[in-house]
Design a protein around this motif. Structure first.
Motif, PDB file in Angstrom:
ATOM      1  N   GLY A  84       0.789  -1.351  -0.106  1.00 10.80           N
ATOM      2  CA  GLY A  84      -0.285  -0.071  -0.052  1.00 10.80           C
ATOM      3  C   GLY A  84       0.788   1.126  -0.294  1.00 10.80           C
ATOM      4  O   GLY A  84       0.396   2.653  -0.636  1.00 10.80           O
ATOM      5  N   GLY A  87       2.051   1.624  -3.275  1.00  8.24           N
ATOM      6  CA  GLY A  87       1.632   2.394  -4.346  1.00  8.24           C
ATOM      7  C   GLY A  87       0.953   1.031  -4.900  1.00  8.24           C
ATOM      8  O   GLY A  87       0.289   1.473  -6.120  1.00  8.24           O
ATOM      9  N   GLY A  91      -6.578   1.623  -5.324  1.00  9.92           N
ATOM     10  CA  GLY A  91      -7.574   2.174  -4.055  1.00  9.92           C
ATOM     11  C   GLY A  91      -7.386   1.547  -2.740  1.00  9.92           C
ATOM     12  O   GLY A  91      -8.256   2.031  -1.758  1.00  9.92           O
ATOM     13  N   PHE A  92      -6.475   1.918  -2.119  1.00  8.09           N
ATOM     14  CA  PHE A  92      -6.057   1.688  -1.144  1.00  8.09           C
ATOM     15  C   PHE A  92      -4.568   2.722  -0.841  1.00  8.09           C
ATOM     16  O   PHE A  92      -3.910   3.232  -1.514  1.00  8.09           O
ATOM     17  CB  PHE A  92      -4.331   0.660  -0.923  1.00  8.09           C
ATOM     18  N   LYS A  93      -5.338   3.781   0.122  1.00 10.53           N
ATOM     19  CA  LYS A  93      -4.718   4.883   1.030  1.00 10.53           C
ATOM     20  C   LYS A  93      -4.042   4.871   1.959  1.00 10.53           C
ATOM     21  O   LYS A  93      -4.875   4.249   3.201  1.00 10.53           O
ATOM     22  CB  LYS A  93      -5.588   6.486   0.474  1.00 10.53           C
ATOM     23  N   LYS A  94      -3.247   5.623   2.418  1.00 11.31           N
ATOM     24  CA  LYS A  94      -2.439   6.158   3.874  1.00 11.31           C
ATOM     25  C   LYS A  94      -3.485   7.215   4.084  1.00 11.31           C
ATOM     26  O   LYS A  94      -3.759   8.274   3.560  1.00 11.31           O
ATOM     27  CB  LYS A  94      -1.211   6.069   3.613  1.00 11.31           C
ATOM     28  N   ARG A  95      -3.617   7.160   5.489  1.00  8.71           N
ATOM     29  CA  ARG A  95      -4.459   8.058   5.750  1.00  8.71           C
ATOM     30  C   ARG A  95      -4.040   9.242   6.019  1.00  8.71           C
ATOM     31  O   ARG A  95      -3.026   9.617   6.641  1.00  8.71           O
ATOM     32  CB  ARG A  95      -5.443   7.333   7.348  1.00  8.71           C
TER      33      ARG A  95
END
Length: 95
Positions: A84, A87, A91-95
């Motif tokens: 994640g 990248g 659709g996987f993001k770091k908050r």
């Protein structure tokens, strides 16, 4: 690592076949119109099938780790975090 994944895949296929057979036998046993001897044979076949012999565990496809696996991605929490951050997961993001 690939061997563990293939072994798990085979176990899942066997488990689905066994579950299918169990459902068929149970549905046939529910018919009271069948001869008694035939129903006894069906119940004996059902008793011989043991679905608990093949435990199915979620396994990470990257590391073959069996703990902390996210079902959606089929990755362990460690690999999910690493991929994640790089990248590699859509659709996987770091908050």
């Amino acid at each position: 690592m690939r061997r563990v994944y293939l072994k798990d895949k085979l176990a899942r296929q066997v488990k689905t076949n066994v579950e299918r057979e169990i459902l068929i036998l149970r549905s046939l046993l529910s018919y009271a119109d069948l001869p008694r001897r035939f129903r006894i044979n069906l119940s004996l076949r059902l008793a011989l099938i043991c679905p608990g012999l093949l435990p199915i565990r979620n396994i990470c496809v990257a590391t073959s780790r069996s703990r902390g696996v996210f079902r959606k991605y089929k990755l362990s929490r460690i690999m999910l975090r690493d991929m994640g951050l790089q990248g590699l997961l859509p659709g996987f993001k770091k908050r």
